[in-house]
Write an enzyme that holds these catalytic residues in place. Structure first.
Site, short mmCIF file in Angstrom:
data_model
loop_
_atom_site.label_atom_id
_atom_site.label_comp_id
_atom_site.label_asym_id
_atom_site.label_seq_id
_atom_site.Cartn_x
_atom_site.Cartn_y
_atom_site.Cartn_z
N SER A 134 -34.60 28.52 9.70
CA SER A 134 -34.39 27.08 9.57
C SER A 134 -35.53 26.33 10.24
O SER A 134 -36.21 26.88 11.13
CB SER A 134 -33.07 26.68 10.25
OG SER A 134 -32.94 25.28 10.39
N TYR A 147 -27.55 26.76 17.60
CA TYR A 147 -28.11 26.98 16.27
C TYR A 147 -29.63 27.13 16.35
O TYR A 147 -30.19 28.08 15.78
CB TYR A 147 -27.75 25.80 15.36
CG TYR A 147 -28.18 25.96 13.93
CD1 TYR A 147 -27.48 26.79 13.06
CD2 TYR A 147 -29.29 25.28 13.44
CE1 TYR A 147 -27.86 26.93 11.74
CE2 TYR A 147 -29.69 25.42 12.12
CZ TYR A 147 -28.97 26.24 11.27
OH TYR A 147 -29.36 26.39 9.96
N LYS A 151 -31.88 30.59 15.44
CA LYS A 151 -32.95 30.62 14.44
C LYS A 151 -34.29 30.98 15.08
O LYS A 151 -35.13 31.65 14.46
CB LYS A 151 -33.03 29.29 13.71
CG LYS A 151 -31.77 28.92 12.94
CD LYS A 151 -31.35 30.00 11.96
CE LYS A 151 -30.12 29.58 11.16
NZ LYS A 151 -29.68 30.64 10.22
#
Length: 242
Positions: A134, A147, A151
């Site tokens: 991402s 998150y 990533k």
């Protein structure tokens, strides 16, 4: 096109969103595709619509069961590690159980890729592994600490995988999308009050579409990218350039 004719590709998280898009486009381009997920109902829907797509169900957080299932599926020319989760919460409120749950999917990339890569090496297959990351791995996003961390870990793992598997002719890369308009994405980002701040940082002025990420993944999987390994490829409309 039959660019992937005769190729066998495994896609984790392959029954919805970006993963499903990857599975169906690979199928259209002649690949023998296996979709792996822990969503039996969505797998059945995929199988009904595309009977020649093979499906397998396992909870990727279960290390031993995942090894058993993936090993039973045989030999692959490529794998796309697409399964993941997004738990959004502020840094000061982040919970250890949410960190562990998220990182279990990062660990699954290690697990699945180990099994697939070993068989590639044993069968002298110069394969390709694509991990879905991402833009959040490369930029700070508010309320995305876990998150973003997950990533970032995927990107770092990918570089090491590329280094160690390269001598065997196996390429490993990531794609790093911005917000993508999956069915869920359209619901989550429908409110202009929520989407306007993110859109203002994207020079192209819009979010990504599933097919745009799919095309990036298939490029990295294909022989067209035969000299590309260890890279993070943004599909972000210029977000990371600002």
């Amino acid at each position: 096109m039959d660019k992937f004719k005769g190729k066998r590709i495994l896609v984790t998280g392959g029954c919805q969103g970006i993963g499903r898009g990857i599975v169906t486009e690979l199928w259209r381009q002649g690949a023998n595709v296996v979709a792996l997920s822990n969503q039996p109902e969505n797998l059945r829907k995929l199988e009904n619509e595309y009977p020649s797509v093979e499906v397998a169900s396992v909870d990727l957080r279960d290390w031993d069961k995942t090894r058993e299932v993936v090993d039973s599926l045989g030999v692959f020319d490529g794998v796309v590690n697409c399964a993941g989760v997004a738990i959004i919460e502020p840094f000061l409120e982040s919970k250890p159980e949410n960190f562990d749950f998220t990182m279990d999917f990062v660990k699954a990339i290690l697990n699945v890729s180990q099994i697939v890569a070993k068989k590639m090496i044993d069968n002298k297959i110069k394969g390709s592994i694509v991990n879905i990351s991402s833009q959040a791995s490369l930029a700070a996003l508010k309320d995305h600490v876990v998150y973003c961390g997950s990533k970032g870990a995927i990107d770092a793992m990918t570089r090491v995988m590329a280094l160690e598997l390269g001598p065997h002719g196996i390429r490993v890369n990531t794609v790093n999308p911005t917000v993508v308009m999956t069915e869920l994405g359209r619901k989550v980002w429908a409110d202009p009050a929520k989407s306007s701040a993110m859109l203002s940082k994207i020079p192209l002025g819009r979010f990504g579409e599933v097919h745009e990420v799919v095309h990036g993944v298939l490029f990295l999987l294909s022989d067209d990218a035969s000299m590309i390994s260890g890279v993070q490829m943004p599909i972000d409309g210029g977000f990371l350039a600002t």
